[in-house]
Design a protein around this motif. Structure first.
Motif, PDB file in Angstrom:
ATOM      1  N   ARG A  92     -49.104 -46.068 -34.630  1.00  0.00           N
ATOM      2  CA  ARG A  92     -49.500 -47.276 -33.253  1.00  0.00           C
ATOM      3  C   ARG A  92     -48.348 -46.437 -32.627  1.00  0.00           C
ATOM      4  O   ARG A  92     -48.125 -46.982 -31.561  1.00  0.00           O
ATOM      5  N   PRO A 148     -51.039 -45.198 -23.397  1.00  0.00           N
ATOM      6  CA  PRO A 148     -50.753 -46.138 -23.223  1.00  0.00           C
ATOM      7  C   PRO A 148     -50.311 -45.637 -21.629  1.00  0.00           C
ATOM      8  O   PRO A 148     -51.542 -45.047 -19.925  1.00  0.00           O
ATOM      9  N   GLN A 149     -50.033 -43.785 -22.217  1.00  0.00           N
ATOM     10  CA  GLN A 149     -49.426 -43.001 -20.924  1.00  0.00           C
ATOM     11  C   GLN A 149     -51.253 -42.599 -19.633  1.00  0.00           C
ATOM     12  O   GLN A 149     -50.866 -41.818 -19.236  1.00  0.00           O
ATOM     13  N   GLN A 190     -49.433 -47.300 -29.116  1.00  0.00           N
ATOM     14  CA  GLN A 190     -48.879 -48.046 -27.334  1.00  0.00           C
ATOM     15  C   GLN A 190     -47.869 -47.325 -27.244  1.00  0.00           C
ATOM     16  O   GLN A 190     -47.267 -47.933 -26.070  1.00  0.00           O
ATOM     17  N   ILE A 191     -47.636 -45.950 -27.382  1.00  0.00           N
ATOM     18  CA  ILE A 191     -46.958 -45.527 -26.943  1.00  0.00           C
ATOM     19  C   ILE A 191     -47.194 -44.111 -25.997  1.00  0.00           C
ATOM     20  O   ILE A 191     -47.853 -44.022 -24.748  1.00  0.00           O
ATOM     21  N   LYS A 218     -38.736 -38.398 -23.795  1.00  0.00           N
ATOM     22  CA  LYS A 218     -37.843 -39.146 -24.317  1.00  0.00           C
ATOM     23  C   LYS A 218     -38.542 -39.898 -24.979  1.00  0.00           C
ATOM     24  O   LYS A 218     -38.397 -41.326 -25.484  1.00  0.00           O
ATOM     25  N   LEU A 219     -39.852 -41.069 -24.592  1.00  0.00           N
ATOM     26  CA  LEU A 219     -40.402 -42.191 -24.973  1.00  0.00           C
ATOM     27  C   LEU A 219     -40.577 -41.934 -26.656  1.00  0.00           C
ATOM     28  O   LEU A 219     -41.197 -42.129 -27.113  1.00  0.00           O
ATOM     29  N   ILE A 277     -41.648 -44.923 -36.077  1.00  0.00           N
ATOM     30  CA  ILE A 277     -42.942 -45.581 -35.719  1.00  0.00           C
ATOM     31  C   ILE A 277     -44.024 -44.801 -36.311  1.00  0.00           C
ATOM     32  O   ILE A 277     -44.223 -43.624 -36.222  1.00  0.00           O
ATOM     33  N   ARG A 318     -50.836 -53.475 -15.500  1.00  0.00           N
ATOM     34  CA  ARG A 318     -49.945 -54.704 -16.234  1.00  0.00           C
ATOM     35  C   ARG A 318     -48.902 -54.285 -16.364  1.00  0.00           C
ATOM     36  O   ARG A 318     -48.263 -52.955 -17.118  1.00  0.00           O
ATOM     37  N   GLY A 319     -47.486 -54.618 -15.752  1.00  0.00           N
ATOM     38  CA  GLY A 319     -46.396 -54.490 -16.278  1.00  0.00           C
ATOM     39  C   GLY A 319     -46.049 -52.535 -15.437  1.00  0.00           C
ATOM     40  O   GLY A 319     -44.812 -52.727 -15.121  1.00  0.00           O
ATOM     41  N   ARG A 320     -46.866 -52.202 -14.789  1.00  0.00           N
ATOM     42  CA  ARG A 320     -46.321 -50.860 -14.015  1.00  0.00           C
ATOM     43  C   ARG A 320     -46.021 -51.333 -12.833  1.00  0.00           C
ATOM     44  O   ARG A 320     -46.617 -52.318 -12.049  1.00  0.00           O
ATOM     45  N   GLN A 323     -39.354 -39.978 -28.607  1.00  0.00           N
ATOM     46  CA  GLN A 323     -38.023 -39.849 -28.927  1.00  0.00           C
ATOM     47  C   GLN A 323     -38.007 -41.256 -29.874  1.00  0.00           C
ATOM     48  O   GLN A 323     -37.894 -41.167 -30.866  1.00  0.00           O
ATOM     49  N   VAL A 324     -37.773 -41.766 -28.716  1.00  0.00           N
ATOM     50  CA  VAL A 324     -38.300 -43.456 -29.194  1.00  0.00           C
ATOM     51  C   VAL A 324     -38.326 -43.506 -30.862  1.00  0.00           C
ATOM     52  O   VAL A 324     -38.349 -44.163 -31.874  1.00  0.00           O
TER      53      VAL A 324
END
Lengths: 259, 261
Positions: free
Chosen positions: B174, B182-183, B178-179, B160-161, B170, B259-261, B163-164
């Motif tokens: 990048r 990080p996973q 950034q997508i 799904k990410l 993008i 961070r952020g998780r 798909q973004v």
């Protein structure tokens, strides 16, 4: 002249790689299609709402317009845009923000070249200035939703696709988001294709409501609205709904017949 | 909300402080137990903590402990970087593309299960008793475990990410930075952590078998002189280096991932 003309016929998912060989045999049966035939003409600056029973292929329809159909899909898709290569924004059912990026970075992510002034302005427009440096998971569902709206509008889309974006929100928050969407769409003159199963929402937002049948989907009814109905769940809307349900009691299940 | 955030931050610093204190006291307790046992046993083959410390001092000042540790750390670093790089690329490719996985799955199982010693011996025989052979042997031993870990990681990435990224056009680089990556960071960190410990161990064996310097070689010569305190001193130096790497590299990376998780 329409901004976008969509024609999708015979869209089917191949079950697995094993059936790929017998694909022609499998897809020749109408019952395997997700979308049988959908043709839509969408005017500039128009908001078309698609209403249909769940599983009828509404998301697939949006994915086809966005050009992100799964590789195992076979379909005839014809898209005709008046703008040569229109910018398409997509607000998904879930916010789909990157959890490891701040809101600011999430918005900068989709811009070809990050423009701090624009990002600040859009965050201001959706009321998230104070949260610019927060991570999505630290924010409420409504805030994440507004951030995803900001992300869609930062690219100034000619066409905006929305896939039941407000379903998981409580009623007042959903209403806030709808109003935000309307004001941004007006400001940017965005053409909108909005998928929902909430008829009230469709009547409130749409210039036109299109009803789909269960899968394989086709259009069974269209309802042109005028600005009379631009108040959520108003008396005029209630009248319109009761009129609609008297004629087609099962229209939300995708049937025109009374039984 | 701001007030609770500050309170939370204070509570968490207090928590980390007490956790650090606990870690330190466990460490000290182990040292005390060692010392007491060694004094009671009074065996030449089981030196006390203080004897080991003086051996560490001796080997550092007059011996070539620093040189040997330096050489070993260099070998570890080169093998580590190579194994992580090649293993990650292979693992991600296997996780992302089913056909590539089918193609290389049996090779992976073979590599995972060939004994490290066999790879080391064959590499010395085929390439020769040179540095390249040592590094190759270590890297081959490590690649499959990295690949297995990253394959799992690539399988759990969210389409799904992706798909973004597709919808918003993008650019590839990048998207990776950034997508997609990080996973995978948690998997890369896990692979790096247990990768480093495995590489340490194998590098020593490689040095013992076919190099004339490094910690493995030093341990080999001390083994011949029954210099137990020396062996323990080297081990201590070694563990010190591991802790430094943990603090300097892994902990900051871990914090970044969280961070952020």
């Amino acid at each position: 002249m329409s901004a976008l003309r969509v024609n999708i016929t015979q869209l089917a998912y191949r079950a697995s790689q094993h059936s790929a060989l017998s694909q022609s045999a499998a897809t020749s049966q109408t019952s395997d299609y997700v979308i049988a035939d959908i043709t839509l003409d969408i005017q500039h600056n128009e908001c078309v709402c698609i209403v249909g029973p769940s599983g009828c292929g509404k998301t697939t329809l949006l994915n086809a317009v966005a050009g992100i159909l799964d590789t195992n899909t076979s379909a005839n898709v014809e898209l005709a845009f008046t703008t040569p290569s229109p910018t398409i924004g997509y607000i998904f059912q879930e916010p789909r923000l990157m959890p490891w990026l701040t809101l600011y970075e999430n918005i900068a992510l989709v811009m070809p070249k990050a423009d701090p002034r624009k990002i600040t302005a859009i965050l201001d427009a959706v009321g998230l200035t104070a949260q610019a440096n927060s991570y999505p998971n630290h924010l409420s569902g409504g805030m994440q939703r507004r951030a995803s709206i900001a992300r869609a509008f930062i690219i100034e889309p000619d066409i905006l696709l929305l896939d039941e974006p407000f379903v998981s929100l409580d009623a007042p928050t959903a209403m806030q988001c709808r109003e935000l969407l309307i004001s941004l769409a007006k400001r940017h003159k965005t053409t909108i294709l909005f998928v929902t199963h909430d008829l009230n929402e469709a009547l409130y937002l749409g210039d036109r409501v299109v009803f789909l049948s269960p899968s394989p989907a086709r259009i069974i009814h269209e309802l042109a609205l005028n600005n009379l109905y631009k108040a959520y769940d108003s008396a005029a809307q209630t009248n319109l709904k009761s009129e609609l349900f008297t004629r087609f009691p099962k229209i939300l299940e995708g049937q025109l017949s009374k039984d | 909300m701001a007030i609770t955030a500050i309170a939370d931050a204070k509570a968490s610093t207090r928590f980390t402080e007490s956790a650090a204190l606990l870690k330190l006291s466990v460490f000290l307790l182990l040292l005390v137990i060692w010392q007491v046992f060694a004094v009671i046993l009074a065996q030449p083959d089981f030196p006390t903590f203080t004897q080991t410390l003086s051996a560490l001092y001796y080997h550092t000042m007059t011996g070539d402990l620093l040189v040997n540790v330096g050489i070993t750390v260099t070998r570890v670093a080169i093998s580590f970087v190579l194994a992580m790089l090649i293993g990650s690329i292979f693992g991600i490719a296997m996780g992302a593309r089913a056909w590539f996985n089918q193609l290389s799955d049996s090779l992976l199982i073979i590599l995972l299960n060939v004994p490290a010693l066999v790879v080391i011996i064959l590499s010395y025989i085929w390439i020769g008793l040179v540095e390249a052979a040592a590094i190759t042997a270590v890297v081959i031993n490590k690649i499959p475990t990295v690949a297995v870990m990253l394959r799992e990681g690539a399988r759990t990435t969210d389409p799904k990410l992706a798909q973004v990224a597709q919808v918003y056009n993008i650019p590839w680089w990048r998207f990776m930075r950034q997508i997609y990556l990080p996973q995978l960071y948690p998997f890369i960190l896990a692979a790096a952590r247990n990768g480093l410990s495995l590489i340490w161990k194998i590098v020593l064996v490689v040095e013992l078998l076919g190099r004339s310097n490094g910690v493995g070689f030093a341990l080999h010569s001390m083994f011949q002189f029954f210099d137990i305190a020396g062996i323990l001193a080297y081990t201590m130096a070694f563990i010190g280096v591991v802790f430094i790497i943990e603090w300097l590299c892994f902990t900051p990376f871990d914090r970044r991932i969280q961070r952020g998780r």
